[in-house]
Design a protein around this motif. Structure first.
Motif, PDB file in Angstrom:
ATOM      1  N   ARG A   1       0.811  -1.227   0.000  1.00  0.00           N
ATOM      2  CA  ARG A   1       0.000   0.000   0.000  1.00  0.00           C
ATOM      3  C   ARG A   1       0.847   1.280   0.000  1.00  0.00           C
ATOM      4  O   ARG A   1       0.459   2.283  -0.572  1.00  0.00           O
ATOM      5  CB  ARG A   1      -0.909  -0.030   1.233  1.00  0.00           C
ATOM      6  N   TRP A   2       2.003   1.240   0.698  1.00  0.00           N
ATOM      7  CA  TRP A   2       2.832   2.453   0.780  1.00  0.00           C
ATOM      8  C   TRP A   2       4.245   2.166   0.282  1.00  0.00           C
ATOM      9  O   TRP A   2       4.796   1.101   0.546  1.00  0.00           O
ATOM     10  CB  TRP A   2       2.889   2.948   2.227  1.00  0.00           C
ATOM     11  N   SER A   3       4.827   3.136  -0.402  1.00  0.00           N
ATOM     12  CA  SER A   3       6.151   2.877  -0.965  1.00  0.00           C
ATOM     13  C   SER A   3       7.252   3.015   0.082  1.00  0.00           C
ATOM     14  O   SER A   3       8.373   2.578  -0.133  1.00  0.00           O
ATOM     15  CB  SER A   3       6.412   3.820  -2.139  1.00  0.00           C
ATOM     16  N   GLY A   4       6.939   3.639   1.215  1.00  0.00           N
ATOM     17  CA  GLY A   4       7.971   3.766   2.241  1.00  0.00           C
ATOM     18  C   GLY A   4       7.387   4.391   3.484  1.00  0.00           C
ATOM     19  O   GLY A   4       6.208   4.730   3.526  1.00  0.00           O
ATOM     20  N   LYS A   5       8.237   4.574   4.507  1.00  0.00           N
ATOM     21  CA  LYS A   5       7.686   5.068   5.765  1.00  0.00           C
ATOM     22  C   LYS A   5       7.250   6.526   5.649  1.00  0.00           C
ATOM     23  O   LYS A   5       6.360   6.959   6.363  1.00  0.00           O
ATOM     24  CB  LYS A   5       8.676   4.853   6.921  1.00  0.00           C
ATOM     25  N   GLU A   6       7.870   7.288   4.720  1.00  0.00           N
ATOM     26  CA  GLU A   6       7.458   8.682   4.545  1.00  0.00           C
ATOM     27  C   GLU A   6       5.984   8.762   4.131  1.00  0.00           C
ATOM     28  O   GLU A   6       5.203   9.507   4.720  1.00  0.00           O
ATOM     29  CB  GLU A   6       8.318   9.386   3.478  1.00  0.00           C
ATOM     30  N   GLU A   7       5.621   7.975   3.109  1.00  0.00           N
ATOM     31  CA  GLU A   7       4.256   8.028   2.596  1.00  0.00           C
ATOM     32  C   GLU A   7       3.257   7.571   3.664  1.00  0.00           C
ATOM     33  O   GLU A   7       2.199   8.163   3.847  1.00  0.00           O
ATOM     34  CB  GLU A   7       4.102   7.141   1.347  1.00  0.00           C
ATOM     35  N   LEU A   8       3.625   6.509   4.367  1.00  0.00           N
ATOM     36  CA  LEU A   8       2.755   5.992   5.424  1.00  0.00           C
ATOM     37  C   LEU A   8       2.575   7.053   6.506  1.00  0.00           C
ATOM     38  O   LEU A   8       1.466   7.331   6.966  1.00  0.00           O
ATOM     39  CB  LEU A   8       3.381   4.719   6.010  1.00  0.00           C
ATOM     40  N   PHE A   9       3.656   7.678   6.864  1.00  0.00           N
ATOM     41  CA  PHE A   9       3.608   8.661   7.935  1.00  0.00           C
ATOM     42  C   PHE A   9       2.753   9.865   7.550  1.00  0.00           C
ATOM     43  O   PHE A   9       1.951  10.366   8.340  1.00  0.00           O
ATOM     44  CB  PHE A   9       5.030   9.102   8.279  1.00  0.00           C
ATOM     45  N   VAL A  10       2.921  10.315   6.312  1.00  0.00           N
ATOM     46  CA  VAL A  10       2.128  11.462   5.844  1.00  0.00           C
ATOM     47  C   VAL A  10       0.640  11.126   5.891  1.00  0.00           C
ATOM     48  O   VAL A  10      -0.186  11.953   6.257  1.00  0.00           O
ATOM     49  CB  VAL A  10       2.567  11.869   4.418  1.00  0.00           C
ATOM     50  N   GLU A  11       0.302   9.868   5.558  1.00  0.00           N
ATOM     51  CA  GLU A  11      -1.117   9.512   5.583  1.00  0.00           C
ATOM     52  C   GLU A  11      -1.650   9.492   7.020  1.00  0.00           C
ATOM     53  O   GLU A  11      -2.805   9.846   7.266  1.00  0.00           O
ATOM     54  CB  GLU A  11      -1.354   8.162   4.897  1.00  0.00           C
ATOM     55  N   VAL A  12      -0.800   9.121   7.961  1.00  0.00           N
ATOM     56  CA  VAL A  12      -1.210   9.153   9.366  1.00  0.00           C
ATOM     57  C   VAL A  12      -1.496  10.593   9.798  1.00  0.00           C
ATOM     58  O   VAL A  12      -2.506  10.885  10.430  1.00  0.00           O
ATOM     59  CB  VAL A  12      -0.114   8.534  10.276  1.00  0.00           C
ATOM     60  N   VAL A  13      -0.604  11.513   9.406  1.00  0.00           N
ATOM     61  CA  VAL A  13      -0.807  12.922   9.771  1.00  0.00           C
ATOM     62  C   VAL A  13      -2.084  13.439   9.127  1.00  0.00           C
ATOM     63  O   VAL A  13      -2.910  14.097   9.774  1.00  0.00           O
ATOM     64  CB  VAL A  13       0.391  13.787   9.318  1.00  0.00           C
ATOM     65  N   ARG A  14      -2.275  13.113   7.868  1.00  0.00           N
ATOM     66  CA  ARG A  14      -3.445  13.613   7.157  1.00  0.00           C
ATOM     67  C   ARG A  14      -4.732  13.100   7.806  1.00  0.00           C
ATOM     68  O   ARG A  14      -5.718  13.823   7.921  1.00  0.00           O
ATOM     69  CB  ARG A  14      -3.372  13.178   5.691  1.00  0.00           C
ATOM     70  N   ALA A  15      -4.705  11.835   8.244  1.00  0.00           N
ATOM     71  CA  ALA A  15      -5.896  11.265   8.875  1.00  0.00           C
ATOM     72  C   ALA A  15      -6.173  11.919  10.225  1.00  0.00           C
ATOM     73  O   ALA A  15      -7.312  11.987  10.680  1.00  0.00           O
ATOM     74  CB  ALA A  15      -5.718   9.753   9.050  1.00  0.00           C
TER      75      ALA A  15
END
Lengths: 182, 182
Positions: A36-50
């Motif tokens: 689902r995510w290409s790396g921890k940056e993308e995953l982390f950004v989605e957490v912040v956005r949520a």
């Protein structure tokens, strides 16, 4: 995403978050995350956005009303950052990590700014806004004040009605009304 | 102060700057430094302040002209931060050190804001500015846009004349002039 939140709540610094550790906390394999995510940056950004307030429905009744809705979202973000220690820390850590900040910028800030630009262009076309000021400058004139208050001045008040007041004041100007009609 | 600048230019991180090391670089005793500054935070803040453009002479001809002068200073600071890698790094490091950031805030940001408030109050009293908007909100409306552009958006343009344009636009409003006089 819950795994990331749990680690952050436990006080694990962003720099120590790895896909491996997130996978372990979530009880899944690393491959599941990489699907689902290409790396921890993308995953982390989605957490912040949520964790931030969702993008508002724009009423579309006027450019002024759309601007109020977007300014109100910014005010709500400021209030949440003040009340949520977790969100506050996450944003602070994000700012000190250029890679994550860039990812946040590309996937959240830039699209938001493009949406704001489209509203301002509509206003310049339909006569609600002056056409003699660059859209990019106008954008900062409208959203800059709330941004400064919500993000850079954590002690500043964000009272109800501030979005409406700021939108109307920047549209009508800070000179007394009588001086507009000499 | 030259000793501090030299260490910073040599790439020594702020966290590793100590009064002892500064004294050694400057070829003086620690007591000499402590006679003038109470600690490395105060010394460092003075270095940053000396690197920034000085506070402008305010023309005093009108509130509008004073605001333009202060906005122009902010624009110049933005241009300097863009062109000076040293100043850019120093400001970034300062922001990540809460103690130094607090010292900078108390000795630079707060006095500057008090000066801005005094100008806005004068404008509300002499009729140049609306009196129905809180001075603190008005302050962010006037300086927030340039602050965002100069500090938060390092890629944004800071063309000559921007201070005048922003001051006049926020005073006159972003609606087309004809809609002020229906």
């Amino acid at each position: 995403m819950e795994g990331v939140l749990k680690l952050l709540e436990d006080g694990v610094p962003l720099a120590e978050l790895s896909i491996e550790r997130i996978a372990r906390t979530a009880g899944v394999g690393k491959a599941t995350i990489y699907r689902r995510w290409s790396g921890k940056e993308e995953l982390f950004v989605e957490v912040v956005r949520a964790a931030e307030p969702p993008d508002p429905e724009l009423p579309g009744t006027s450019v002024r009303d759309d601007l109020v809705a977007l300014l109100e979202q910014l005010r709500q973000r400021g209030l949440m950052t003040r009340s949520s220690v977790l969100l506050h820390n996450v944003i602070a850590q994000m700012k000190s990590s250029p890679k994550i900040w860039d990812a946040y910028h590309a996937s959240v800030v830039e699209p938001r700014r493009r949406k704001q630009h489209a509203i301002l262009l509509r206003g310049q076309e339909n006569g609600e806004l002056r056409a003699d000021i660059d859209v990019d400058v106008m954008n900062d004139m409208i959203f800059g004040p709330m941004l400064v208050r919500a993000v850079m001045r954590p002690d500043a008040e964000l009272p109800e009605g501030l979005a409406e007041q700021m939108a109307d004041a920047v549209l009508e100007g800070l000179r007394p009304v009588s001086s507009h009609t000499p």
